[in-house]
Enzyme design. Structure first.
Site, PDB file in Angstrom:
ATOM      1  N   LYS A  67       1.029  -1.298   0.104  1.00  0.00           N
ATOM      2  CA  LYS A  67       0.015   0.051   0.170  1.00  0.00           C
ATOM      3  C   LYS A  67       0.834   1.339   0.045  1.00  0.00           C
ATOM      4  O   LYS A  67       0.602   2.131  -0.616  1.00  0.00           O
ATOM      5  CB  LYS A  67      -0.978  -0.218   1.328  1.00  0.00           C
ATOM      6  CG  LYS A  67      -1.733  -1.144   1.034  1.00  0.00           C
ATOM      7  CD  LYS A  67      -2.786  -1.309   2.281  1.00  0.00           C
ATOM      8  CE  LYS A  67      -2.472  -1.564   3.804  1.00  0.00           C
ATOM      9  NZ  LYS A  67      -2.005  -3.067   3.731  1.00  0.00           N
ATOM     10  N   THR A  68       1.939   1.200   0.776  1.00  0.00           N
ATOM     11  CA  THR A  68       2.684   2.252   0.869  1.00  0.00           C
ATOM     12  C   THR A  68       3.578   2.590  -0.264  1.00  0.00           C
ATOM     13  O   THR A  68       3.864   3.733  -0.837  1.00  0.00           O
ATOM     14  CB  THR A  68       3.673   2.351   2.075  1.00  0.00           C
ATOM     15  OG1 THR A  68       3.175   2.401   3.310  1.00  0.00           O
ATOM     16  CG2 THR A  68       4.665   3.527   2.148  1.00  0.00           C
ATOM     17  N   ASP A 112      -0.862   6.765   6.434  1.00  0.00           N
ATOM     18  CA  ASP A 112      -0.888   5.144   6.629  1.00  0.00           C
ATOM     19  C   ASP A 112      -1.787   4.824   8.048  1.00  0.00           C
ATOM     20  O   ASP A 112      -1.963   5.932   8.889  1.00  0.00           O
ATOM     21  CB  ASP A 112       0.677   4.721   7.015  1.00  0.00           C
ATOM     22  CG  ASP A 112       0.725   3.267   6.924  1.00  0.00           C
ATOM     23  OD1 ASP A 112      -0.347   2.527   6.423  1.00  0.00           O
ATOM     24  OD2 ASP A 112       1.790   2.533   7.439  1.00  0.00           O
ATOM     25  N   ARG A 220       6.385  -8.297   1.708  1.00  0.00           N
ATOM     26  CA  ARG A 220       7.184  -7.903   2.879  1.00  0.00           C
ATOM     27  C   ARG A 220       7.864  -9.346   3.632  1.00  0.00           C
ATOM     28  O   ARG A 220       9.166  -9.454   3.938  1.00  0.00           O
ATOM     29  CB  ARG A 220       6.537  -7.304   4.036  1.00  0.00           C
ATOM     30  CG  ARG A 220       7.408  -6.852   4.973  1.00  0.00           C
ATOM     31  CD  ARG A 220       6.830  -5.854   6.096  1.00  0.00           C
ATOM     32  NE  ARG A 220       6.570  -4.601   5.209  1.00  0.00           N
ATOM     33  CZ  ARG A 220       5.269  -3.986   5.535  1.00  0.00           C
ATOM     34  NH1 ARG A 220       4.299  -4.183   6.534  1.00  0.00           N
ATOM     35  NH2 ARG A 220       4.673  -2.741   5.125  1.00  0.00           N
TER      36      ARG A 220
END
Length: 343
Positions: A67-68, A112, A220
């Site tokens: 998302k980031t 965020d 991640r």
């Protein structure tokens, strides 16, 4: 403690800089989430053609899916600046005044964990998002005055792992809403190969596939496992990551073929061994294994549920027959001789 964090999709304190170096630099380099990428490509091209700011955008989904990264890529594609903050970091409207007044036209404000904004911050953002103006309160008490200040048109990009916790007025102000889903192993394999090239480690397709298969559908986690397998290959092998090396390294890290780590096993085994397979309340599970309830709900439970190891019922959590078989237990049998239904 490190072993219980190896497949945690949250950013750990010591890996922010490393994660930044592994992120793609253009939208075309972003692997996976093809439907989201195609939609964003259309929105970005249309925005550039109109020479107007992009509509306010919301990304939601489990942590660690990009998302980031997508927020930063949108800024690069549009050729604008991006200012990044998070919901918990914003305590007063004054925390946003300087940021909003210094944004140039079309710039991006990325928040965020936007579901954790305080109500007073949300109310401050509503006129900024809709009318591009903010109200600044001068003084305190009954004689305090408010001054309305215009700001340049900007784009707010929000990211959240808890879409349902956003208030309806906030959700309604986003023109673009995109959900990010877990990645299939084929996409994760490409991510592992790309990351291996970035950090200059030799890896063959078999090694990349083994890491991808155990990465819980999360880039991640895949990058974190790659770095740990690289360390193992450097010390115990010749530096090259093969399927055998990856398998040995991941076995040392207690990450099994489904990507379950020590904490996942503790959750499931506690339900099976201490509570007869459930159902049992999440608070009771947390007390039994010594883990925070919110951590179980947000970090471990979603993957276990989606992959058929855990069942959420009105009475609590229950282990599925797959969980029994995975850990070598005989599935629980009802008194009539039939296996219970957990649905």
């Amino acid at each position: 403690m490190a072993r219980t964090e190896i497949t945690t999709p949250e950013v750990l304190p010591d890996e922010s800089v490393v994660e930044l170096s592994l992120r793609p630099q253009r939208l075309s380099e972003f692997i996976g989430q093809q439907k989201v990428k195609d939609s964003l490509r259309i929105y970005i091209d249309a925005t550039l053609a109109r020479r107007q700011p992009l509509d306010h955008t919301l990304f939601y989904g489990p942590p660690g899916l990009g998302k980031t990264t997508l927020g930063e890529l949108i800024a690069r594609e549009l050729g604008v600046n991006i200012r990044t903050t998070s919901g918990p970091a914003l305590e007063r409207p004054g925390d946003l005044v300087s940021t909003l007044t210094n944004l140039r036209e079309g710039d991006i404000l990325f928040i965020d964990e936007i579901h954790r904004l305080r109500p007073i911050i949300e109310e401050f953002l509503y006129p900024a998002m809709e009318d591009y103006k903010i109200e600044i309160r001068l003084g305190d008490g009954p004689k305090a005055q408010s001054v309305t200040m215009p700001i340049l048109p900007f784009t707010l990009i929000g990211a959240t792992t808890r879409f349902g916790m956003l208030t309806p007025p906030m959700r309604a102000r986003f023109g673009i809403i995109e959900r990010l889903n877990y990645y299939p192993p084929s996409d994760l394999e490409q991510i592992v190969m790309r990351s291996a090239d970035v950090i200059s480690v030799r890896i063959d397709p078999g090694g990349a596939a083994e890491i991808a298969r155990r990465s819980r559908g999360t880039p991640r986690v895949a990058n974190r496992l790659l770095r740990r397998v690289r360390d193992y290959a450097q010390v115990r092998a010749d530096g090259d990551i093969t399927k055998a090396v990856a398998d040995a390294a991941l076995a040392m890290l207690d990450v099994d073929q489904f990507g379950l780590d020590d904490m996942d096993a503790r959750v499931l085994k506690a339900i099976i061994e201490k509570f007869d397979g459930g159902p049992v309340g999440i608070g009771t599970i947390g007390a039994a294994i010594g883990e925070d309830v919110s951590t179980i709900e947000e970090v471990y439970e979603p993957y276990l549920v989606q992959n058929g190891f855990l069942q959420r019922t009105p009475r609590g959590r229950a282990a599925t027959p797959l969980a029994y078989r995975h850990f070598g237990y005989a599935p629980r049998i009802r008194g009539n001789g039939e296996q219970p239904s957990l649905l």
